[in-house]
Design a protein around this motif. Structure first.
Motif, PDB file in Angstrom:
ATOM      1  N   ARG A   1       0.867  -1.176   0.000  1.00 60.91           N
ATOM      2  CA  ARG A   1       0.000   0.000   0.000  1.00 60.91           C
ATOM      3  C   ARG A   1       0.898   1.219   0.000  1.00 60.91           C
ATOM      4  O   ARG A   1       2.124   1.092   0.143  1.00 60.91           O
ATOM      5  CB  ARG A   1      -0.940   0.006   1.210  1.00 60.91           C
ATOM      6  CG  ARG A   1      -0.251   0.107   2.542  1.00 60.91           C
ATOM      7  CD  ARG A   1      -1.256   0.312   3.670  1.00 60.91           C
ATOM      8  NE  ARG A   1      -0.651   0.240   4.987  1.00 60.91           N
ATOM      9  CZ  ARG A   1       0.027   1.222   5.582  1.00 60.91           C
ATOM     10  NH1 ARG A   1       0.206   2.379   4.969  1.00 60.91           N
ATOM     11  NH2 ARG A   1       0.528   1.067   6.789  1.00 60.91           N
ATOM     12  N   ARG A  47      -5.824   3.640   3.227  1.00 58.19           N
ATOM     13  CA  ARG A  47      -7.075   3.393   2.514  1.00 58.19           C
ATOM     14  C   ARG A  47      -7.057   1.988   1.883  1.00 58.19           C
ATOM     15  O   ARG A  47      -6.010   1.542   1.388  1.00 58.19           O
ATOM     16  CB  ARG A  47      -7.202   4.453   1.416  1.00 58.19           C
ATOM     17  CG  ARG A  47      -8.493   4.426   0.651  1.00 58.19           C
ATOM     18  CD  ARG A  47      -8.492   5.590  -0.341  1.00 58.19           C
ATOM     19  NE  ARG A  47      -9.453   5.380  -1.392  1.00 58.19           N
ATOM     20  CZ  ARG A  47      -9.519   6.117  -2.497  1.00 58.19           C
ATOM     21  NH1 ARG A  47      -8.667   7.106  -2.696  1.00 58.19           N
ATOM     22  NH2 ARG A  47     -10.427   5.874  -3.402  1.00 58.19           N
ATOM     23  N   ALA A  48      -8.204   1.319   1.904  1.00 57.37           N
ATOM     24  CA  ALA A  48      -8.267  -0.041   1.358  1.00 57.37           C
ATOM     25  C   ALA A  48      -7.874  -0.043  -0.115  1.00 57.37           C
ATOM     26  O   ALA A  48      -8.346   0.792  -0.893  1.00 57.37           O
ATOM     27  CB  ALA A  48      -9.674  -0.605   1.522  1.00 57.37           C
ATOM     28  N   TRP A  67      -8.517  -1.903  -2.608  1.00 52.85           N
ATOM     29  CA  TRP A  67      -9.564  -2.164  -3.605  1.00 52.85           C
ATOM     30  C   TRP A  67     -10.565  -1.010  -3.700  1.00 52.85           C
ATOM     31  O   TRP A  67     -11.462  -1.043  -4.525  1.00 52.85           O
ATOM     32  CB  TRP A  67     -10.286  -3.493  -3.319  1.00 52.85           C
ATOM     33  CG  TRP A  67     -10.521  -3.729  -1.859  1.00 52.85           C
ATOM     34  CD1 TRP A  67     -11.609  -3.379  -1.139  1.00 52.85           C
ATOM     35  CD2 TRP A  67      -9.614  -4.371  -0.945  1.00 52.85           C
ATOM     36  NE1 TRP A  67     -11.437  -3.740   0.166  1.00 52.85           N
ATOM     37  CE2 TRP A  67     -10.232  -4.358   0.313  1.00 52.85           C
ATOM     38  CE3 TRP A  67      -8.339  -4.936  -1.075  1.00 52.85           C
ATOM     39  CZ2 TRP A  67      -9.617  -4.905   1.443  1.00 52.85           C
ATOM     40  CZ3 TRP A  67      -7.740  -5.480   0.058  1.00 52.85           C
ATOM     41  CH2 TRP A  67      -8.376  -5.464   1.291  1.00 52.85           C
ATOM     42  N   ASP A  68     -10.399   0.018  -2.838  1.00 52.07           N
ATOM     43  CA  ASP A  68     -11.258   1.198  -2.947  1.00 52.07           C
ATOM     44  C   ASP A  68     -10.732   2.198  -3.987  1.00 52.07           C
ATOM     45  O   ASP A  68     -11.430   3.123  -4.368  1.00 52.07           O
ATOM     46  CB  ASP A  68     -11.371   1.917  -1.585  1.00 52.07           C
ATOM     47  CG  ASP A  68     -12.357   1.203  -0.677  1.00 52.07           C
ATOM     48  OD1 ASP A  68     -13.077   0.312  -1.186  1.00 52.07           O
ATOM     49  OD2 ASP A  68     -12.392   1.506   0.528  1.00 52.07           O
ATOM     50  N   TYR A  69      -9.499   2.002  -4.416  1.00 51.89           N
ATOM     51  CA  TYR A  69      -8.973   2.853  -5.494  1.00 51.89           C
ATOM     52  C   TYR A  69      -9.516   2.342  -6.825  1.00 51.89           C
ATOM     53  O   TYR A  69      -9.706   1.134  -6.998  1.00 51.89           O
ATOM     54  CB  TYR A  69      -7.447   2.750  -5.568  1.00 51.89           C
ATOM     55  CG  TYR A  69      -6.700   3.382  -4.413  1.00 51.89           C
ATOM     56  CD1 TYR A  69      -6.324   4.719  -4.462  1.00 51.89           C
ATOM     57  CD2 TYR A  69      -6.352   2.634  -3.292  1.00 51.89           C
ATOM     58  CE1 TYR A  69      -5.619   5.296  -3.415  1.00 51.89           C
ATOM     59  CE2 TYR A  69      -5.645   3.201  -2.241  1.00 51.89           C
ATOM     60  CZ  TYR A  69      -5.287   4.533  -2.304  1.00 51.89           C
ATOM     61  OH  TYR A  69      -4.586   5.107  -1.275  1.00 51.89           O
ATOM     62  N   ASP A  70      -9.708   3.257  -7.779  1.00 52.38           N
ATOM     63  CA  ASP A  70     -10.056   2.804  -9.126  1.00 52.38           C
ATOM     64  C   ASP A  70      -8.925   1.936  -9.650  1.00 52.38           C
ATOM     65  O   ASP A  70      -9.145   0.898 -10.256  1.00 52.38           O
ATOM     66  CB  ASP A  70     -10.270   4.008 -10.067  1.00 52.38           C
ATOM     67  CG  ASP A  70     -11.624   4.659  -9.813  1.00 52.38           C
ATOM     68  OD1 ASP A  70     -12.479   3.992  -9.209  1.00 52.38           O
ATOM     69  OD2 ASP A  70     -11.805   5.833 -10.208  1.00 52.38           O
ATOM     70  N   TRP A  97      -4.924   1.313  -8.067  1.00 54.65           N
ATOM     71  CA  TRP A  97      -3.825   1.713  -7.183  1.00 54.65           C
ATOM     72  C   TRP A  97      -2.547   2.010  -7.978  1.00 54.65           C
ATOM     73  O   TRP A  97      -1.719   2.804  -7.563  1.00 54.65           O
ATOM     74  CB  TRP A  97      -3.556   0.616  -6.141  1.00 54.65           C
ATOM     75  CG  TRP A  97      -2.522   1.027  -5.134  1.00 54.65           C
ATOM     76  CD1 TRP A  97      -2.648   1.997  -4.175  1.00 54.65           C
ATOM     77  CD2 TRP A  97      -1.193   0.505  -5.016  1.00 54.65           C
ATOM     78  NE1 TRP A  97      -1.477   2.108  -3.462  1.00 54.65           N
ATOM     79  CE2 TRP A  97      -0.569   1.208  -3.954  1.00 54.65           C
ATOM     80  CE3 TRP A  97      -0.474  -0.478  -5.686  1.00 54.65           C
ATOM     81  CZ2 TRP A  97       0.739   0.951  -3.543  1.00 54.65           C
ATOM     82  CZ3 TRP A  97       0.831  -0.737  -5.289  1.00 54.65           C
ATOM     83  CH2 TRP A  97       1.431  -0.032  -4.225  1.00 54.65           C
TER      84      TRP A  97
END
Ligand SMILES: [Zn+2]
Length: 254
Positions: free
Chosen positions: A168, A174-175, A177-180, A182
């Protein structure tokens, strides 16, 4: 004595019959063997089927060759040796990884930090029990069919090898998989461009899913060593294709 003689005669007849059967089987098997070799010569990457077949190189010492996907797994007894804290690579602690990766991991982390793209560890080695929990938590959240796409069933995860890390950004928890994507963040982009120079490859690349068997995971990297990753990077192959074509597609490979 007569009994022995009769028995010997019976055995001879049985042996002759067995021999004849063997010859017949060998003769009959020839075309089939030939067909298998022809298919193998094409070195086609297998479909991403779901099964629990033990992968060819399943000893902890064979980690550079171990192919894991939705089909191939390592046994539940698999435990990598020499696990140490990720703090040994000047990264955040609380996670374990094989000692063999530390030197290159530290170099990677140091260079990324100097480039303003610092990384941290989100997940590293996972035991069979941990992976079971991880997979189950995905099943609980999104259902079994969807979980299969984003998480490995126990026995199929590269995290069990002790040579895979979910990275990360050092600046953010921030998680992933929450990014469009990474890989478009500073840290993710740096990893995508440079991780191979330090012996690490992104396993689940963004492309044809029949190559990787899983959804795109721009944060998941597996260690192979610099020499290997330079060659794989140059070839443009996915990790799964590289392992398949190099070590697994030949049924009589050493
Ligand atoms: Zn991962």
């Amino acid at each position: 004595m007569r009994n022995e003689g009769r028995d010997t005669g019976t055995m001879r007849r049985r042996y002759a019959t067995l021999l004849a059967l063997c010859v017949l089987q060998v003769t009959a098997a020839q075309p089939a063997l030939g067909a298998v070799r022809t298919v193998t010569a094409a070195r086609a990457l297998p479909e991403c089927r779901y099964d629990d077949v033990r992968t060819r190189y399943h000893e902890p010492s064979e980690w550079r060759r171990t192919l894991l996907d939705t089909f191939y797994k390592i046994p539940s007894s698999y435990v990598p040796g020499s696990l140490v804290s990720t703090e040994r690579a000047s990264l955040n602690g609380g996670y374990r990884i094989r000692r063999a990766v530390i030197e290159d991991l530290e170099a990677l982390a140091r260079t990324a930090r100097a480039a303003g793209a610092g990384v941290a560890v989100q997940s590293a080695y996972r035991s069979f029990a941990t992976q079971k929990r991880v997979f189950q938590s995905w099943v609980d959240q999104i259902g079994y069919e969807e979980a299969l796409k984003v998480s490995a069933r126990p026995g199929h995860s590269e995290h069990r090898l002790g040579t895979a890390i979910d990275f990360r950004s050092a600046k953010s928890t921030r998680a992933l998989w929450d990014y469009d994507d990474w890989a478009t963040t500073e840290s993710g982009r740096w990893m995508k461009q440079h991780a191979w120079r330090y012996g690490w490859l992104m396993t689940y690349t963004n492309g044809d899913k029949s190559e990787t068997c899983y959804s795109y995971e721009p944060w998941h990297y597996r260690y192979f060593g610099r020499e290997t990753t330079a060659a794989v990077h140059e070839s443009g192959m996915t990790v799964r294709r590289y392992l398949w074509e190099t070590y697994h597609s030949d049924p009589v490979a050493p």
